[in-house]
Scaffold this active site. Structure first.
Site, PDB file in Angstrom:
ATOM      1  CB  SER A  13      -8.343 -30.608  27.010  1.00 54.72           C
ATOM      2  OG  SER A  13      -9.257 -29.549  27.159  1.00 54.72           O
ATOM      3  CG  ASP A  14     -13.331 -32.908  22.823  1.00 56.02           C
ATOM      4  OD1 ASP A  14     -12.585 -33.083  21.838  1.00 56.02           O
ATOM      5  OD2 ASP A  14     -14.563 -32.739  22.715  1.00 56.02           O
ATOM      6  CD  GLN A  15     -13.258 -24.831  23.527  1.00 53.94           C
ATOM      7  OE1 GLN A  15     -12.767 -24.513  22.444  1.00 53.94           O
ATOM      8  NE2 GLN A  15     -13.049 -24.139  24.629  1.00 53.94           N
TER       9      GLN A  15
END
Length: 196
Positions: free
Chosen positions: A71-73
């Site tokens: 996951s990356d944001q």
């Protein structure tokens, strides 16, 4: 020996671990070592999906028969990308820019099955309307929560909630960094049954 794949969270974030705990699944976690620099001409949406896939892929070689979650944001105001501030001054600058504005948080999610090589990748957006903040409010908030390793310079699961006027999105977990509704859909597509 079981045929059920192991579940691995490719993250060092304690917040993502707490979110994944909500699903009641056994999992391990490990931090991937990847270059998170944006590519030339890459949109923020493309970047978070690429980095989510890269995080999962970075650990694939050491984990056969495993479902790896990456996951990356990033936070975006208009065309401006707000990453992790790293310093008090940058956090204050980011929150000053966000004051009175609508900020979109783009969270890339990947579920990689190392047994089959199949990857499911998507981007889940979440929108936050910030209150109009006074400089002293921003400084007090940054000093209180030290959100230096958080995209957008706040912790919505803590005191950061007082910075907001409204929130809009499919899944409030997305704002913290792990879209659980989307993840359960990915897991179901891999045949992994949830406890309920």
């Amino acid at each position: 020996m079981t045929d059920t794949p192991a579940l691995l969270l490719a993250s060092s974030s304690p917040f993502r671990r707490q979110l994944l705990d909500k699903l009641g699944l056994d999992f391990i976690h490990q931090s991937p070592d990847i270059d998170e620099s944006p590519l030339a001409g890459e949109s923020p949406r493309e970047m978070v999906m690429r980095l989510a896939l890269n995080k999962a892929s970075a650990l694939a070689g050491d984990h056969p028969n495993t479902l790896i979650i990456g996951s990356d944001q990033v936070a975006v105001i208009g065309d401006q990308v707000l990453g992790k501030p790293g310093t008090r001054e940058k956090a204050i600058d980011q929150l000053t820019s966000a004051s009175g504005q609508k900020v979109t948080f783009l969270t890339g999610l990947c579920l990689l099955n190392t047994a089959t090589g199949r990857s499911q990748v998507a981007c889940d957006p979440f929108h936050v309307q910030f209150r109009t903040l006074r400089p002293e409010q921003i400084e007090r908030y940054v000093d209180a929560e030290q959100p230096l390793n958080c995209a957008g310079s706040f912790k919505s699961e803590g005191l950061g909630i007082v910075l907001f006027k409204a929130m809009e999105g499919r899944d409030p977990n997305t704002l913290v960094g792990l879209p659980l509704i989307l993840l359960t859909e990915f897991l179901a597509a891999e045949g992994l049954s949830l406890p309920l």
